[in-house]
Design a protein around this motif. Structure first.
Motif, PDB file in Angstrom:
ATOM      1  N   UNK A  56       0.814  -1.220   0.000  1.00 12.12           N
ATOM      2  CA  UNK A  56       0.000   0.000   0.000  1.00 12.12           C
ATOM      3  C   UNK A  56       0.850   1.273   0.000  1.00 12.12           C
ATOM      4  N   UNK A  57       1.823   1.355   0.897  1.00 12.46           N
ATOM      5  CA  UNK A  57       2.603   2.596   1.007  1.00 12.46           C
ATOM      6  C   UNK A  57       3.439   2.866  -0.230  1.00 12.46           C
ATOM      7  N   UNK A  58       3.961   1.815  -0.853  1.00 14.29           N
ATOM      8  CA  UNK A  58       4.749   2.018  -2.073  1.00 14.29           C
ATOM      9  C   UNK A  58       3.859   2.336  -3.270  1.00 14.29           C
ATOM     10  N   UNK A  59       2.704   1.687  -3.348  1.00 13.98           N
ATOM     11  CA  UNK A  59       1.758   2.042  -4.417  1.00 13.98           C
ATOM     12  C   UNK A  59       1.258   3.472  -4.232  1.00 13.98           C
ATOM     13  N   UNK A  60       1.110   3.899  -2.970  1.00 11.62           N
ATOM     14  CA  UNK A  60       0.639   5.259  -2.687  1.00 11.62           C
ATOM     15  C   UNK A  60       1.577   6.305  -3.274  1.00 11.62           C
ATOM     16  N   UNK A  61       2.875   6.025  -3.196  1.00 15.57           N
ATOM     17  CA  UNK A  61       3.855   6.988  -3.707  1.00 15.57           C
ATOM     18  C   UNK A  61       3.614   7.270  -5.186  1.00 15.57           C
ATOM     19  N   UNK A  62       3.371   6.221  -5.966  1.00 17.94           N
ATOM     20  CA  UNK A  62       3.165   6.401  -7.415  1.00 17.94           C
ATOM     21  C   UNK A  62       1.754   6.874  -7.734  1.00 17.94           C
ATOM     22  N   UNK A  63       0.774   6.416  -6.960  1.00 17.96           N
ATOM     23  CA  UNK A  63      -0.598   6.896  -7.167  1.00 17.96           C
ATOM     24  C   UNK A  63      -0.668   8.398  -6.917  1.00 17.96           C
ATOM     25  N   UNK A  64      -0.037   8.866  -5.843  1.00 18.07           N
ATOM     26  CA  UNK A  64      -0.034  10.304  -5.536  1.00 18.07           C
ATOM     27  C   UNK A  64       0.701  11.099  -6.601  1.00 18.07           C
ATOM     28  N   UNK A  65       1.810  10.551  -7.063  1.00 17.87           N
ATOM     29  CA  UNK A  65       2.599  11.223  -8.089  1.00 17.87           C
ATOM     30  C   UNK A  65       1.774  11.446  -9.358  1.00 17.87           C
ATOM     31  N   UNK A  66       0.980  10.446  -9.728  1.00 20.29           N
ATOM     32  CA  UNK A  66       0.198  10.526 -10.963  1.00 20.29           C
ATOM     33  C   UNK A  66      -1.065  11.348 -10.765  1.00 20.29           C
ATOM     34  N   UNK A  67      -1.804  11.109  -9.682  1.00 15.33           N
ATOM     35  CA  UNK A  67      -3.043  11.855  -9.459  1.00 15.33           C
ATOM     36  C   UNK A  67      -2.772  13.330  -9.216  1.00 15.33           C
ATOM     37  N   UNK A  68      -1.690  13.658  -8.526  1.00 13.38           N
ATOM     38  CA  UNK A  68      -1.392  15.054  -8.209  1.00 13.38           C
ATOM     39  C   UNK A  68      -0.883  15.835  -9.413  1.00 13.38           C
ATOM     40  N   UNK A  69      -0.521  15.140 -10.479  1.00  4.20           N
ATOM     41  CA  UNK A  69      -0.043  15.809 -11.696  1.00  4.20           C
ATOM     42  C   UNK A  69      -0.720  15.182 -12.912  1.00  4.20           C
ATOM     43  N   UNK A  70      -1.994  14.864 -12.767  1.00  6.14           N
ATOM     44  CA  UNK A  70      -2.699  14.098 -13.806  1.00  6.14           C
ATOM     45  C   UNK A  70      -2.819  14.847 -15.128  1.00  6.14           C
ATOM     46  N   UNK A  71      -2.834  16.177 -15.087  1.00  5.46           N
ATOM     47  CA  UNK A  71      -2.990  16.962 -16.316  1.00  5.46           C
ATOM     48  C   UNK A  71      -1.802  16.802 -17.247  1.00  5.46           C
ATOM     49  N   UNK A  72      -0.642  16.402 -16.722  1.00  5.71           N
ATOM     50  CA  UNK A  72       0.564  16.283 -17.537  1.00  5.71           C
ATOM     51  C   UNK A  72       0.982  14.827 -17.750  1.00  5.71           C
ATOM     52  N   UNK A  73       0.086  13.893 -17.469  1.00  3.31           N
ATOM     53  CA  UNK A  73       0.402  12.474 -17.597  1.00  3.31           C
ATOM     54  C   UNK A  73      -0.213  11.890 -18.872  1.00  3.31           C
ATOM     55  N   UNK A  74       0.450  10.894 -19.413  1.00  2.91           N
ATOM     56  CA  UNK A  74      -0.103  10.193 -20.577  1.00  2.91           C
ATOM     57  C   UNK A  74      -1.258   9.302 -20.133  1.00  2.91           C
ATOM     58  N   UNK A  75      -2.059   8.856 -21.100  1.00  4.97           N
ATOM     59  CA  UNK A  75      -3.171   7.969 -20.784  1.00  4.97           C
ATOM     60  C   UNK A  75      -2.718   6.686 -20.121  1.00  4.97           C
TER      61      UNK A  75
END
Length: 478
Positions: free
Chosen positions: A210-229
């Motif tokens: 959970x904690x390691x997945x959280x790191x990447x989930x937060x990274x993507x959700x917090x910058x979702x406008x600049x992420x690829x599909x």
């Protein structure tokens, strides 16, 4: 105090030693110790809110006695609704006041009217949704004459505030937990070992997955406008795994800790991501909350016994209220509404009671049909979790719009192989142990001892190697 903290690693052994070595001859001494330990555990979050927990406990304790001893139906109803009203009033104020104020202000703005609003900087008392529901189920069951009111205040207080379940459940019933509190408890070595295994698996799920997945989930959700599909797909998957491993990890630790103290708590998760339809998913996810809403809201509303309209109405009510219970945000309401839409076809075709047993019972692999059913249900769940994780509806729809862009067919740039490999390992273990109460309850017990202990030590090593920054459990905010 977090289960995965040094403070708890010091706190619990002290409680365990006092409980079994100094209080074992009298369960009343054990209960008093549990009450003191539970209040200390809760005060470590914020002692200012102790008054709220104690007030709620006293309110429901007195209400239960008054309901039982009332000489007329009118007074029984009075004490019932007094308890319900005050409990929900506190919950509504702390959890939903600003939500309603902001929502009404926004509505008037859209009508062209500006109004000045007064919001408060309210800190949500940790665990308030859980211990409030403990108390409500208690007084309602007394009103319905399913149980007798508890006369011993300490015993009742332990039922409400038992520290393993205090801040994030499971939501216990007085019919299940109180009888265990009211009788002598003896140390059972086999149950204690079983509890330690469940704690180990819960810590692995929380810290490593959970904690390691959280790191990447937060990274993507917090910058979702600049992420690829494709990155957005990975973000939704990471959060899907994070929330399950985080919350079910907490439940595993809570159940294992309680078992070390000779108490059995209600099972809260039963491998929901191996469900073959959404109805099965909700029988396996956050079981104590789902059954609470079923027994105290859905059935009183008429359940599915009425006509088609009543079935549809009650289904949407139960899911939307469930969403609203999770938080004061329109995203949670939409999440609940979406799950109701998923559930509705099964209800209307009378297929909502299929798949009562685990997938591929007694088999190593599922059938092709079951595999695709599991995959479809999992995909629908992943999509719904986007609303649960998003900051607001604008963020959610923006995320979904970016997800279904052409870039969904590109290879994701965020693809952490070690975490993905550990997640695959986790799902394999969960699949192999899906017929038990928790994944490693009996997994490998018939293997030679050195293999079994090698597996346990591997989990421990992984916990220390992949331990990152201490993360609060997600459901503490609910």
């Amino acid at each position: 105090m977090l289960f995965n903290s040094l403070a708890f690693a010091i706190f619990f052994p002290i409680v365990f030693i006092l409980y079994w070595f100094f209080c074992r001859k009298n369960y009343k001494y054990q209960n008093f110790l549990l009450l003191i330990a539970s209040y200390y555990f809760y005060a470590n979050w914020d002692w200012h809110f102790m008054f709220l927990l104690i007030f709620s406990t006293v309110l429901d304790y007195v209400s239960g006695l008054k309901i039982e001893n009332a000489k007329s139906p009118t007074w029984r109803k009075f004490w019932l609704w007094l308890s319900i009203g005050i409990n929900l009033g506190f919950l509504g104020f702390f959890k939903y006041y600003n939500f309603f104020v902001d929502s009404f202000a926004q509505l008037f703005e859209e009508l062209g009217l500006h109004i000045d609003t007064w919001t408060l900087k309210i800190i949500l008392p940790v665990g308030i949704s859980f211990y409030t529901f403990h108390g409500l189920s208690y007084v309602i069951d007394i009103y319905k004459k399913k149980i007798k009111a508890e006369k011993n205040f300490v015993d009742y207080s332990v039922f409400v505030s038992f520290f393993p379940l205090l801040v994030a459940g499971p939501i216990e019933r007085a019919t299940h937990l109180l009888p265990q509190i009211q009788k002598a408890r003896t140390f059972d070595y086999n149950k204690a070992v079983d509890g330690l295994r469940q704690i180990l698996w819960g810590l692995f799920k929380k810290i490593v997955i959970a904690d390691n997945c959280a790191e990447y989930a937060n990274m993507i959700f917090n910058d979702s406008a600049h992420q690829s599909g494709s990155n957005l797909v990975m973000g939704a998957l990471f959060f899907t795994i994070q929330i399950y491993c985080d919350f079910s990890g907490y439940s595993d630790i809570a159940l294992g800790t309680a078992r070390l103290l000779g108490i059995e708590l209600l099972k809260n998760f039963s491998f929901p991501y191996f469900s073959r339809d959404i109805a099965e998913f909700w029988r396996r996810w956050h079981i104590s909350l789902s059954t609470w809403f079923r027994d105290y809201l859905y059935i009183p509303l008429g359940g599915s016994k009425g006509g088609t309209w009543m079935k549809i109405r009650n289904t949407f009510i139960i899911f939307i209220v469930s969403g609203f219970w999770h938080g004061a945000n329109w995203t949670f309401i939409v999440w609940g509404f979406l799950n109701a839409l998923y559930f509705l076809p099964l209800l209307l075709t009378n297929n909502n009671r299929n798949h009562l047993e685990v997938a591929a019972m007694g088999k190593l692999l599922p059938s092709v049909k079951d595999f695709f059913k599991i995959l479809l249900t999992f995909s629908l769940t992943v999509f719904a979790w986007i609303f649960f994780r998003a900051e607001n509806l604008t963020h959610a729809f923006s995320y979904i719009n970016g997800l279904f862009s052409k870039s969904i067919f590109t290879f994701p740039t965020l693809f952490p192989l070690p975490i993905i490999a550990l997640t695959i390992f986790f799902f394999i273990v969960e699949w192999l142990g899906r017929e038990d109460h928790f994944a490693i309850e009996s997994l490998g017990l018939k293997f030679p001892r050195y293999i079994r202990w090698g597996f346990y030590y591997t989990l421990i090593i992984l916990i220390f190697v992949f331990r990152g920054q201490e993360q609060q459990f997600i459901y503490f905010q609910f």
